[in-house]
Write an enzyme that holds these catalytic residues in place. Structure first.
Site, mmCIF file in Angstrom:
data_model
loop_
_atom_site.group_PDB
_atom_site.id
_atom_site.type_symbol
_atom_site.label_atom_id
_atom_site.label_comp_id
_atom_site.label_asym_id
_atom_site.label_seq_id
_atom_site.Cartn_x
_atom_site.Cartn_y
_atom_site.Cartn_z
ATOM 1 N N ARG A 1 23.918 12.713 -15.693
ATOM 2 C CA ARG A 1 24.346 14.084 -15.991
ATOM 3 C C ARG A 1 25.668 14.384 -15.287
ATOM 4 N NH1 ARG A 1 20.626 14.567 -11.581
ATOM 5 N NH2 ARG A 1 21.797 15.148 -9.723
ATOM 6 N N GLU B 1 10.731 -0.099 -1.114
ATOM 7 C CA GLU B 1 12.058 -0.594 -0.740
ATOM 8 C C GLU B 1 12.106 -0.714 0.775
ATOM 9 O OE1 GLU B 1 15.348 1.826 -1.984
ATOM 10 O OE2 GLU B 1 15.200 1.213 -4.075
#
Ligand code: MV4
Length: 503
Positions: free
Chosen positions: A294, A202
């Protein structure tokens, strides 16, 4: 699916937090614990508790087989994994389904789709979500592939582990020449940390903020967001302070990012609570980084500004109910800040501190919440995360939240282990923090315990700035800062006074 007995496959403050939500909903609860946690709060709080094994996580909280055995013995028909440990293990969620146990979280397919960071990128790109420019292929790329693509992305760039997250296996690359060496070391680190040496590239976004959106989604296909959390105050990829809303976003950018966060979650048919992480650069461009599938440590700041009980909502969703709120019904009020209280010494490079907590005074009062799993008599061992409590405050405005946090930190007394409370006090006094002028490099590069503990003159000035921010005429006396070794003795004194007062 309906269930009535929840096994909490975790420890510490988050286990207690989840048990409390279950209790309020009238659900029966089961705790699990390691040999180091026999006397832990979550064990006392649950209806039943079962020993998993020795202290090391590998032999206790990570032993899926033992947890399933406890579920069977206790008759638990649902498992909440909390965060860490087994929370983002696709195989664990899948095994729950196989055994007819409700996994309180997303589907295994969503965990898998977001767990591979390269796959996650490719999936959200297809849904029109902006990502940092970089490699777009899925699957293993050779060093030759990566060296060929790198110049088209441009330098500086980042090598990241596809199995990654949390900065493991990440390398900054400034030129093509240094790339082969860095590729090798990134792969080695990723291989040893995740058993998977695959990496992707990236473009490096420098001086960015880390802002994340809370997502809630039900089994009927409704997906909403509960706004953002600013998480840029961190050190070595460990968050230290989170707040909501972010001082950096305005209504328009919040709406744009929120819509994109919902799209990213929809791209993997997300169900239950999740978080979309973004990087936001100086020019307010935002990029999807990854999704955490989560419940997160910092969920309370969102609870305090929305009034929504995220864990209760998770339980409802897992029982097949619709979300209690539409996007329009989610209203934001005021400002919340969370300080993670860690058993580590901020005057000594944040080295972990272990030992028995002998005394403590927990702050209370208006707008103050403390989520903790420890109490006097409990021993902090080196086996688990050093976070022993979360201090979360709410205020009408950001300035009032900062004042309240300063007050609560001053009240907080922990004797027996060193904590990072003095760090938080120094941070709450720092002009840059007060002004909202910080990015992810702030603590490591621009913050010093020494510099910010300058003396009374600075304190008076800080108090004045805060007073102005709150537009109060009167200036409150600023917090007393106790440093280094003084803290332990002065804590004793405070605890003594407190106990005499409450006799
Ligand atoms: C980045 C970045 C800059 N540019 N990606 C660090 C952990 C991992 N979850 C992603 N991380 C970063 N990815 C690009 N393209 C900077 C970071 C980063 C960071 C991100 C969030 C919070 C704290 C951070 C601290 C250092 C670097």
């Amino acid at each position: 699916m309906l269930f009535k007995k929840v096994l909490v496959a975790n420890r510490g403050e988050i286990a207690v937090r989840i048990l409390r939500a279950c209790r309020e909903l009238g659900l029966e609860t089961v705790a699990v614990f390691s040999e180091a946690d026999r006397n832990a709060l979550h064990v006392r709080y649950a209806d039943e508790a079962y020993l998993l094994g020795p202290a090391p996580s590998r032999e206790s909280y990570l032993r899926a087989d033992k947890i399933f055995d406890v579920a069977k013995r206790s008759g638990a028909d649902a498992i909440h994994p909390g965060y860490g440990f087994l929370a983002e293990r696709e195989d664990f969620a899948a095994k729950c389904a196989e055994l007819g146990i409700t996994f309180i979280g997303p589907k295994p397919s969503a965990i898998a789709a977001m767990g591979d960071k390269g796959k996650a990128r490719a999936t959200v790109i297809k849904a029109g979500v902006p990502v940092v420019p970089g490699t777009e292929d899925v699957g293993n790329m050779t060093n030759d592939d990566l060296l060929r693509i790198a110049p088209t992305i441009g330098f500086p760039l980042l090598i990241k582990a596809t199995a990654g997250g949390g900065g493991k296996g990440m390398r900054e690359v400034r030129s093509l020449e240094e790339m082969p060496t860095l590729l090798a070391s990134a792969r080695r680190e990723a291989e040893s940390a995740f058993g998977d040496g695959n990496v992707y590239l990236e473009k490096l976004i420098e001086g960015a903020r880390h802002i994340e959106f809370q997502i809630m989604a039900d089994e009927q296909g409704n997906v909403i967001h509960l706004g953002e959390r600013e998480c840029s105050i961190q050190r070595r990829h460990q968050k230290l302070v989170e707040e909501a809303p972010s001082p950096f976003l305005d209504e328009e950018l919040r709406k744009q990012m929120g819509d994109v966060a919902v799209k990213a979650a929809q791209a993997v048919n997300y169900v239950n609570a999740g978080t979309i992480e973004f990087l936001v650069d100086k020019d307010r461009n935002f990029y999807f980084l990854e999704m955490n599938t989560r419940l997160q440590v910092e969920h309370p700041v969102t609870e305090l500004v929305t009034g929504i009980d995220i864990v209760a909502e998770q339980l409802r969703i897992a029982r097949g109910r619709q979300l209690s709120y539409t996007q329009e019904q989610v209203q934001f009020k005021g400002h919340a800040i969370e300080c993670r209280v860690n058993a580590e010494d901020p005057f000594n490079n944040f080295i972990p501190s272990t030992g028995r907590i002998t005394h403590s005074i927990i702050p209370t009062g208006p707008g103050v919440r403390v989520d903790t799993g420890v109490y006097p008599g409990f021993e902090i061992t080196p086996f688990y995360d050093p976070m022993i409590a979360k201090l979360i405050v709410w205020g009408e405005t950001r300035a009032q939240a900062i004042l309240r946090m300063r007050r609560a930190l001053e009240e907080y007394r922990i004797v027996g282990v060193r904590t990072n409370i003095p760090f938080h006090q120094t941070l709450m006094d720092s002009h840059r923090f007060m002004g909202g002028q910080f990015d992810t490099r702030f603590v490591e590069e621009r913050f010093s315990m020494e510099a910010a503990s300058e003396i009374d003159e600075a304190q008076a000035e800080i108090a004045a700035i805060l007073a102005t921010l709150v537009s109060h005429k009167e200036t409150e006396r600023s917090a007393q800062i106790v440093r280094g070794n003084e803290r332990d003795t002065s804590n004793w004194k405070w605890v003594g006074r407190w106990e005499r007062m409450h006799r």
